[in-house]
Design a protein around this motif. Sequence first.
Motif, PDB file in Angstrom:
ATOM      1  N   THR A 337      -2.994  11.666 -10.116  1.00 33.66           N
ATOM      2  CA  THR A 337      -1.603  11.874  -9.736  1.00 33.66           C
ATOM      3  C   THR A 337      -1.366  11.488  -8.287  1.00 33.66           C
ATOM      4  O   THR A 337      -0.329  10.888  -7.944  1.00 33.66           O
ATOM      5  CB  THR A 337      -1.205  13.343  -9.970  1.00 33.66           C
ATOM      6  N   VAL A 338      -2.314  11.801  -7.418  1.00 32.15           N
ATOM      7  CA  VAL A 338      -2.191  11.452  -6.003  1.00 32.15           C
ATOM      8  C   VAL A 338      -2.119   9.942  -5.820  1.00 32.15           C
ATOM      9  O   VAL A 338      -1.221   9.421  -5.137  1.00 32.15           O
ATOM     10  CB  VAL A 338      -3.366  12.038  -5.191  1.00 32.15           C
ATOM     11  N   PHE A 339      -3.045   9.217  -6.427  1.00 29.41           N
ATOM     12  CA  PHE A 339      -3.062   7.766  -6.224  1.00 29.41           C
ATOM     13  C   PHE A 339      -1.868   7.088  -6.897  1.00 29.41           C
ATOM     14  O   PHE A 339      -1.375   6.068  -6.407  1.00 29.41           O
ATOM     15  CB  PHE A 339      -4.389   7.173  -6.713  1.00 29.41           C
ATOM     16  N   ARG A 340      -1.396   7.651  -7.996  1.00 31.65           N
ATOM     17  CA  ARG A 340      -0.193   7.108  -8.599  1.00 31.65           C
ATOM     18  C   ARG A 340       1.011   7.332  -7.693  1.00 31.65           C
ATOM     19  O   ARG A 340       1.905   6.479  -7.591  1.00 31.65           O
ATOM     20  CB  ARG A 340       0.030   7.740  -9.974  1.00 31.65           C
ATOM     21  N   ALA A 341       1.023   8.471  -6.990  1.00 35.84           N
ATOM     22  CA  ALA A 341       2.124   8.754  -6.064  1.00 35.84           C
ATOM     23  C   ALA A 341       2.058   7.881  -4.822  1.00 35.84           C
ATOM     24  O   ALA A 341       3.087   7.613  -4.190  1.00 35.84           O
ATOM     25  CB  ALA A 341       2.096  10.227  -5.663  1.00 35.84           C
ATOM     26  N   LEU A 342       0.857   7.412  -4.466  1.00 33.95           N
ATOM     27  CA  LEU A 342       0.666   6.632  -3.243  1.00 33.95           C
ATOM     28  C   LEU A 342       0.768   5.132  -3.465  1.00 33.95           C
ATOM     29  O   LEU A 342       0.557   4.355  -2.513  1.00 33.95           O
ATOM     30  CB  LEU A 342      -0.704   6.957  -2.633  1.00 33.95           C
ATOM     31  N   THR A 343       1.061   4.706  -4.685  1.00 31.10           N
ATOM     32  CA  THR A 343       1.164   3.276  -4.980  1.00 31.10           C
ATOM     33  C   THR A 343       2.514   2.969  -5.597  1.00 31.10           C
ATOM     34  O   THR A 343       3.184   3.836  -6.165  1.00 31.10           O
ATOM     35  CB  THR A 343       0.053   2.819  -5.941  1.00 31.10           C
ATOM     36  N   ASP A 344       2.903   1.705  -5.516  1.00 36.03           N
ATOM     37  CA  ASP A 344       4.182   1.280  -6.081  1.00 36.03           C
ATOM     38  C   ASP A 344       4.128  -0.216  -6.333  1.00 36.03           C
ATOM     39  O   ASP A 344       3.175  -0.896  -5.932  1.00 36.03           O
ATOM     40  CB  ASP A 344       5.328   1.628  -5.119  1.00 36.03           C
ATOM     41  N   ILE A 345       5.154  -0.715  -6.982  1.00 40.07           N
ATOM     42  CA  ILE A 345       5.305  -2.146  -7.237  1.00 40.07           C
ATOM     43  C   ILE A 345       6.617  -2.576  -6.613  1.00 40.07           C
ATOM     44  O   ILE A 345       7.672  -1.990  -6.893  1.00 40.07           O
ATOM     45  CB  ILE A 345       5.297  -2.455  -8.748  1.00 40.07           C
ATOM     46  N   ASP A 346       6.580  -3.593  -5.728  1.00 38.21           N
ATOM     47  CA  ASP A 346       7.812  -4.010  -5.060  1.00 38.21           C
ATOM     48  C   ASP A 346       8.635  -4.933  -5.949  1.00 38.21           C
ATOM     49  O   ASP A 346       8.276  -5.205  -7.101  1.00 38.21           O
ATOM     50  CB  ASP A 346       7.501  -4.660  -3.710  1.00 38.21           C
TER      51      ASP A 346
END
Length: 486
Positions: A337-346
Amino acid sequence: MSLQEDMGIDALYDISLPDHPYPGLRPFRQDEWAIFFGRENIIEQVTGILVADRFVTVHGDSGSGKSSLVRAGILPRLVQELGRGGATWRTASMEPGNAPMRNLAMAFSELCPDAGSDEALTRFRRMLNLGGDAAPALVSELRRNDQDHLCVLVDQFEETFAFAQNNRRSEAELFIEVLTGIQQHKPEGLHVILTMRSEYLGACARFAGLAEAINDSQYLLPPMNRSALVRAIREPALLYGGRVTADLAERLIADAGASQDQLPLIQHGLMVMQRRLVSHPSEASPDADAAGRPGWTLSLEDYRKTNGVVDLLSDHADQIYSAIAAEHEGSEEILETVFRALTDIDADGHAIRRRQTVQQLADITSADKAALDTILAPLRRDGVSFLRPYGEDPLDGDDEINISHEALIRCWKRIADPSSGWLQEEFKDGLIWKSLLVAADGLKKDRTAVLSPAVTEERSRWMRRRSAAWTERYGGRFHDVVHLLE
């Protein structure tokens, strides 16, 4: 107190080596200048621009080494080489993050006698409220004499644009107004360096005066050529009684390719292999350096025992993840959950970092802040440095957590796998939530527009892993969806 005054001028030129020759994914620190090789000509060029214009923007691709160049190259050169003429240089660094004005005030406050005090922070925050006219006040407050020079690094300046879009544009405009005012006034003794990813240059035109300030003095950081890369790979080892063979250096350069992750991948791979070798002295050379450390050699044979430079990073991340999971029950779900919250797609489909505060992560994961601190600690330690802030100091709720480099997002298979990686799963879950919001709106218009029993059961199971804080990323309205499912 300036660094020269604190240490004495002769002490500035003493080489005090860091504990290890390769920093890994994180940028070089200012105190690691002794192991920073391969950019000497560029350091000279950028320093020349900075001294002449007092304002320079260093831009380039992600992973091109902008932060390391400034922190371990330019700032030490200002303090050491230019200080030989009797001048003093005092430096500070900041990143815009989620509080650009406060962070800039903190950077300036570090240069005053009462550095770190609440009074200093408040005093400089008021000065910065002058916007474009803040420069003379800053110089008047900080500069001691004609030989005193101040330099502030604004690292990862592109964060300002995300802040303006997601938070308070007025604060971002004031922050930019302060910086452009410094560039326009060019006050004697005050210097500013910005680092920024080149793809954000177009965004500068959206803020008054920023494009002009950038155009006036900028430096596009070129990729390191092969000989410079070889020096960056081989020369640090010599300072530690070690050696990296020429064929290994060539293989690392070839395997890392010409991608934007070339430098961080090579640095991290070298760090992992070197620490693995010196932790097993029986495999090291019997020769020793002047400090009595056992000699060691990294060769192509050592590299062949790995699955390549990309997998060196992914495998290392897996090892840390597994160690945390073995020690802390339930941490696997929290880490995901942490790493999913810390990543995104521009908007262009590129994987990017997305910083969050400790409190935000605690809310999203439904974990206690103290427990979250314990789980994240191994990812922040030296020799790993996957998450920022680096080190082992306890985290506060307001501390911002960020992935150290986007190479981790692109290379760690748990995140990057195109079919089942965390980044892709987060994207899919975001679409699910948005579809539930559409269904909730439909229910408000038509009380018979409910979900089918099968869909309701499946979505109810899915909801058990979602917190109200998580839904805010995708439109919120948690209770509307709960009502829909009920």
